[in-house]
Design an enzyme around this catalytic site. Structure first.
Site, PDB file in Angstrom:
ATOM      1  CD  GLU A   1     131.958  35.960 -14.211  1.00  0.00           C
ATOM      2  OE1 GLU A   1     132.113  36.124 -15.414  1.00  0.00           O
ATOM      3  OE2 GLU A   1     130.938  35.426 -13.729  1.00  0.00           O
TER       4      GLU A   1
ATOM      5  N   GLY B   1     129.932  36.878 -21.022  1.00  0.00           N
ATOM      6  CA  GLY B   1     128.502  36.587 -21.100  1.00  0.00           C
ATOM      7  C   GLY B   1     127.940  37.075 -22.424  1.00  0.00           C
ATOM      8  N   GLY B   2     127.236  38.202 -22.374  1.00  0.00           N
ATOM      9  CA  GLY B   2     126.514  38.720 -23.543  1.00  0.00           C
ATOM     10  C   GLY B   2     127.302  38.702 -24.848  1.00  0.00           C
TER      11      GLY B   2
ATOM     12  CB  SER C   1     130.339  44.665 -18.807  1.00  0.00           C
ATOM     13  OG  SER C   1     129.065  44.535 -18.182  1.00  0.00           O
TER      14      SER C   1
ATOM     15  CG  HIS D   1     127.899  32.737 -12.993  1.00  0.00           C
ATOM     16  ND1 HIS D   1     126.925  33.672 -12.747  1.00  0.00           N
ATOM     17  CD2 HIS D   1     128.657  33.232 -13.999  1.00  0.00           C
ATOM     18  CE1 HIS D   1     127.097  34.700 -13.581  1.00  0.00           C
ATOM     19  NE2 HIS D   1     128.137  34.455 -14.352  1.00  0.00           N
TER      20      HIS D   1
ATOM     21  N   GLY E   1     126.583  41.905 -16.778  1.00  0.00           N
ATOM     22  CA  GLY E   1     125.391  42.238 -17.556  1.00  0.00           C
ATOM     23  C   GLY E   1     124.922  43.667 -17.363  1.00  0.00           C
TER      24      GLY E   1
ATOM     25  CD  GLU F   1     124.014  35.368 -14.214  1.00  0.00           C
ATOM     26  OE1 GLU F   1     123.958  34.312 -14.885  1.00  0.00           O
ATOM     27  OE2 GLU F   1     124.403  36.460 -14.689  1.00  0.00           O
TER      28      GLU F   1
ATOM     29  CG  ASN G   1     128.121  31.810 -18.487  1.00  0.00           C
ATOM     30  OD1 ASN G   1     127.299  30.974 -18.878  1.00  0.00           O
ATOM     31  ND2 ASN G   1     128.055  32.373 -17.289  1.00  0.00           N
ATOM     32  CD1 TRP G   2     127.721  30.881 -25.274  1.00  0.00           C
ATOM     33  CD2 TRP G   2     126.374  29.307 -26.140  1.00  0.00           C
ATOM     34  NE1 TRP G   2     128.251  30.500 -26.478  1.00  0.00           N
ATOM     35  CE2 TRP G   2     127.452  29.529 -27.030  1.00  0.00           C
ATOM     36  CE3 TRP G   2     125.425  28.349 -26.481  1.00  0.00           C
ATOM     37  CZ2 TRP G   2     127.573  28.833 -28.243  1.00  0.00           C
ATOM     38  CZ3 TRP G   2     125.548  27.655 -27.686  1.00  0.00           C
ATOM     39  CH2 TRP G   2     126.608  27.901 -28.554  1.00  0.00           C
ATOM     40  CE  LYS G   3     125.997  35.332 -17.755  1.00  0.00           C
ATOM     41  NZ  LYS G   3     125.904  36.567 -17.008  1.00  0.00           N
TER      42      LYS G   3
END
Ligand code: 13P
Length: 250
Positions: A167, A233-234, A212, A95, A173, A97, A9-11
């Protein structure tokens, strides 16, 4: 046997130039026989680039959100049909977010899920609790509500071609990963909850862990019996790390 899936997930990250380098490295680093299934969910403007770079490779692509309706006066929104025009297979819905920052309710997420599924996309339904909810001992209630909203709108049979991602919000994150045992506990809970409706479906459902995930903890997490891959993510923005995570899901 459930085939593991690792989805990035590049966000809201990337540029044409950065994406090109990342996607080139992923395409040259991935080998179909060795890997689990692997996908990237990119920002809308880069779907065309993802399609051009990834078509013919084993890596699939998708988006991070979708509108419940096919078309209309909804400024700024994107429909499932549009995502299909760019060869998407997957779309993330719900998600945390989006739930937190944009106030998406369980009901809206369920509508997005339904629209994605009906159009032939594979929705990746995100569920998870906040730290406060975990500390108050209501993790299972929160996740049940998130799942039930979808189940009551589309029925369990519409979950056949879908993915669930657990999640925990407190692990996203933050560098704080749920322990493999903590994650397994919730994954098993989700599977049992689905099994109350349809045991076969529950057994087939891929339940990813997100929060993470790194190359260093992926093997242990993916080794748990009910963890069928990850939503990353990251670490999905660094080719080497993402490829290592994909290999960990082998
Ligand atoms: P991080 O891997 O950066 O914690 O993000 C997880 C996530 O939100 C994936 O959807």
């Amino acid at each position: 046997m459930r085939r593991k899936l690792v989805a990035g997930n590049w966000k809201m990250h990337g540029s044409l130039e950065q994406n090109k380098a990342l996607l080139d490295a992923l395409v040259s680093g991935v080998t179909q026989s060795e890997m689990s299934e692997c996908a990237v969910c990119v920002p809308f403007p880069y779907l065309c680039q993802a399609q051009m770079e990834l078509v013919g490779s084993p890596i699939k692509w998708g988006a991070q959100d979708v509108h419940p309706l096919h078309q209309g006066a909804y400024t700024g929104e994107v429909s499932a049909k549009m995502l299909l025009d760019f060869g998407c297979q997957y779309v993330i819905v719900g998600h945390s977010e989006r739930r937190t920052l944009y106030g998406e309710s369980n009901e809206l997420v369920a509508e997005k899920f339904a629209a994605a599924h009906a159009s032939g996309l594979i929705p990746i339904l995100c569920v998870g609790e906040t730290l406060e909810q975990r500390e108050n001992g209501v993790t299972e209630q929160i996740i049940s509500k998130q799942l039930d909203a979808v189940l009551s709108l589309v029925g369990e049979h519409s979950l056949d071609n879908a993915v669930i991602a657990y999640e925990p919000v407190w692990a996203i994150g933050t560098g704080k990963t749920a322990s493999p045992e903590q994650a397994q506990h919730v994954h098993l809970f989700i599977r049992q909850r689905l099994a109350e409706r349809d045991a076969q479906l529950a057994n087939k459902m891929r339940i990813l862990y997100g929060g993470s995930v790194k190359a260093a903890n992926a093997v242990e997490l993916f080794g748990m019996p009910d963890i069928d891959g990850g939503l990353i993510g990251g670490a999905s923005l660094i080719a080497e790390d993402f490829l290592a995570i994909c290999r960990a899901a082998k």
